[in-house]
Scaffold this active site. Structure first.
Site, PDB file in Angstrom:
ATOM      1  N   HIS A 158      80.963  48.500  65.353  1.00 40.43           N
ATOM      2  CA  HIS A 158      81.052  48.438  63.900  1.00 40.43           C
ATOM      3  C   HIS A 158      82.233  47.548  63.538  1.00 40.43           C
ATOM      4  O   HIS A 158      83.361  47.838  63.902  1.00 40.43           O
ATOM      5  CB  HIS A 158      81.265  49.837  63.312  1.00 40.43           C
ATOM      6  CG  HIS A 158      80.099  50.752  63.539  1.00 40.43           C
ATOM      7  ND1 HIS A 158      80.099  52.064  63.205  1.00 40.43           N
ATOM      8  CD2 HIS A 158      78.873  50.504  64.056  1.00 40.43           C
ATOM      9  CE1 HIS A 158      78.927  52.593  63.502  1.00 40.43           C
ATOM     10  NE2 HIS A 158      78.171  51.674  64.024  1.00 40.43           N
TER      11      HIS A 158
ATOM     12  N   ASP B 161      73.493  46.912  63.118  1.00 35.61           N
ATOM     13  CA  ASP B 161      74.311  45.781  62.645  1.00 35.61           C
ATOM     14  C   ASP B 161      74.098  45.454  61.169  1.00 35.61           C
ATOM     15  O   ASP B 161      74.227  44.306  60.747  1.00 35.61           O
ATOM     16  CB  ASP B 161      74.033  44.501  63.480  1.00 35.61           C
ATOM     17  CG  ASP B 161      74.163  44.758  64.958  1.00 35.61           C
ATOM     18  OD1 ASP B 161      75.061  45.538  65.338  1.00 35.61           O
ATOM     19  OD2 ASP B 161      73.372  44.191  65.737  1.00 35.61           O
TER      20      ASP B 161
END
Ligand code: GDP
Length: 425
Positions: free
Chosen positions: A40, A12
Site C-alpha cells: 500500500h 492497487d
C-alpha cells in the site's frame, strides 16, 4: 462503528492512501487478511512508503493498529517494516497482534517459490511471499498460531507433525534439503520474544472499542476479483479481501459494519497472471502505465510492471456489488488528464459473440473482448484543484459515468497520490 476500506478490482486501487486519509479520524485500523504480499503506497509528511503488513494507520500516533487473526503474519517482515519507519523518523506506532494470528514459516516462502518454479509457464504469478502455502496449512490445521510460540512443547510437537509431510515433499518433489525441527523451534521462539509486547487478545480489544463508540477501520488488501470464491479463480489470492470477511478476519461483529468504502481507479490495473479483459498493449498501454499512480504502474512489493487498461465498468460494477459498497472512492483521476477522448469498457463480447454486462466466471471471461465507448477528456492537469465543483465539466461527467456504472455513490475523488489530494463531492 466499523468501516471497511476495500478494493473493487484486482488490487492497487489506492486503498492505502484512502486509509491513511481516513485513519486521521479513526481510533483503530485493522488488517484482516493477506500478508506481506501486497503493497500500500502512502505519501505523507514523512515521505513515500510502501506498507506491506503494517496497517495504514501507523502514521497517526493516536491510532491503534491491529494485525487481526486472519492475517498471514511474517514476523521478520513486520519487524523490518517497523525498523524502516523508525529509520525514517516516523514516531513509534501503536501495534497489537492477535494471539490467534498464524505465523508465516520459512517453509511457506520456500514452497511458494518451488511450486511456481515447478509450474513454470502455468504459474499463478505469485509474489512468492508464502501466502498460498500459508493458508493451505492454516486450513489443513498444521499452521502455528502466535500463542503457540510461547509454549515450546506444543510448538515442537506441532512442527514435528507437519514436517513429516513437508520434508517428504521437499526431498522427493522439489529435491531440496529437509528442514531441521530444532533449528526451526529456536528461530521461532526468538521471533516470538521479539513481538511479545505487541501480542494480545485483539478480538476483545476490538469488541470493547466498538462498544465504547470508537471508530474502527478494516483495511482490505487486494480487491474483489482476487477473492478465492468470487474472483477470477484460480488467479486469486488465498484469503478473502471482501468486507464481509473483514468481520471474521479482524474479529468484529458483522452487525457493527456500517460503511463499506470501495476503492476503484479511474482506469484499470492488475499485476500477476490471469484474464484481464481490458489489457492495453503497445504504446497506448506503455503511456498509461508510465503516467499512472505516483511513479508509473509498477508493483509496490515486486516492482513488476502492472498491466493497465481503460476503466472496466463490467468488472467494477461486479466488484462493488460483491463488496456491498455503501460508497465508492475514485482514485487516480488526475492520470487521465492527457487524453482528448477516454475509452471506457461498457460490456464484454464473449467468444461465442454474445454481448454481456454481468461479470462472468473464469472460463467465459478468458474468451471475452472489451466493448468500448468513448467519453470526452478534459485535457488539463487537475492536481491542485481545491473543490470538486472546480473540476472541469468533462472530468465531473466522467465521475458521473463511473458512479452510474458502479451503482453506488462516489463521495470522494482522489486527484493525486498525496494525502491532501482528495476532494469531497
Ligand atoms: P493499494 O494497494 O490499493 O493501496 O494501492 P497501491 O498503493 O498499490 O497503488 C496505488 C498507486 O496509485 C500508488 O502508486 C499510489 O501512490 C497511487 N495513487 C493513489 N491515489 C492516487 C491518485 O489519486 N492519483 C495518482 N496519480 N496516484 C495515486
Amino acid at each position: 462503528m466499523v468501516r471497511a476500506i476495500v478494493g473493487a478490482n484486482w488490487g492497487d486501487e489506492g486503498k492505502g492512501k484512502v486509509t491513511d486519509v481516513l485513519a486521521e479520524k479513526s481510533d483503530v485500523v485493522v488488517r484482516f487478511q493477506g500478508g506481506a504480499n501486497a503493497g500500500h503506497t502512502i505519501i505523507n509528511e514523512y515521505g513515500k512508503f510502501a506498507l506491506h503488513l503494517l496497517p495504514s494507520g501507523v502514521f497517526h500516533q493516536n491510532v491503534i493498529n491491529v494485525i487481526g487473526p486472519g492475517v498471514a503474519l511474517n514476523i521478520e517482515a513486520l519487524l523490518k517494516e517497523l525498523a524502516g519507519l523508525n529509520e525514517r523518523g516516523v514516531p513509534a506506532p501503536q501495534i497489537r497482534i492477535s494471539d490467534r494470528c498464524q505465523v508465516m514459516l520459512p517453509w511457506h516462502v520456500d514452497f511458494d517459490k518451488f511450486e511456481e518454479e515447478r509450474l513454470g509457464k502455468n504459474s499463478f504469478g505469485s509474489t512468492k511471499s508464502g501466502i498460498a502455502p500459508f493458508y493451505s496449512d492454516k486450513f489443513a490445521k498444521v499452521g502455528i498460531q502466535v500463542c503457540q510460540l510461547y509454549d515450546e512443547g506444543i510448538l515442537r510437537e506441532r512442527l514435528a507433525i507437519a514436517l513429516v509431510k513437508k520434508n517428504c515433499l521437499l526431498e522427493h518433489l522439489y529435491h531440496k534439503p529437509a528442514v531441521d525441527v530444532e533449528a526451526l523451534v529456536a528461530y521461532l521462539k526468538e521471533l516470538g520474544e521479539k513481538i511479545r509486547p505487541m501480542v494480545c487478545d485483539t478480538t476483545r480489544l476490538l469488541h470493547e472499542a466498538d462498544r465504547a463508540g470508537k471508530t474502527i477501520l478494516l483495511e482490505g488488501q487486494l480487491g474483489t476479483l482476487r477473492d478465492p470464491d468470487h474472483g477470477i479463480y484460480p488467479y486469486t489470492t488465498s484469503s478473502s479481501p471482501l468486507a464481509g470477511y473483514g468481520c471474521v478476519g479482524a474479529g468484529v461483529p458483522p452487525t457493527s459494519l456500517k460503511d463499506i468504502i470501495c476503492v476503484t481507479k479511474a482506469y484499470s490495473s492488475a499485476v500477476g497472471a490471469g484474464p484481464f479483459v481490458c489489457r492495453l498493449t503497445g504504446p497506448e498501454g506503455d503511456e498509461l502505465r508510465r503516467r499512472g499512480g505516483d511513479a508509473g504502474e509498477f508493483g509496490a512489493t515486486t516492482g513488476r510492471a502492472r498491466d493497465v487498461g481503460w476503466f472496466d465498468a463490467v468488472a467494477t460494477r461486479y466488484g462493488v456489488m460483491v463488496q456491498g459498497a455503501t460508497e465508492v472512492v475514485l482514485t487516480n483521476l488526475d492520470v487521465l488528464g492527457y487524453l482528448p477522448e477516454i475509452p471506457v469498457c461498457v460490456a464484454y463480447e464473449t467468444a461465442a459473440g454474445e454481448r454481456i454486462t454481468d461479470f462472468p466466471a473464469t472460463p467465459v471471461l478468458m474468451g471475452c473482448k472489451p466493448v468500448y465507448e468513448t467519453l470526452p477528456g478534459w485535457l488539463c492537469d487537475i492536481r491542485g484543484t481545491a473543490r470538486y465543483e472546480d473540476l472541469p465539466e468533462n472530468c465531473r461527467r466522467y465521475v458521473d459515468f463511473v458512479e452510474k456504472a458502479c451503482d453506488a455513490p462516489i463521495r470522494m475523488v482522489s486527484i493525486g497520490p498525496k494525502r491532501e489530494e482528495i476532494l469531497l463531492r
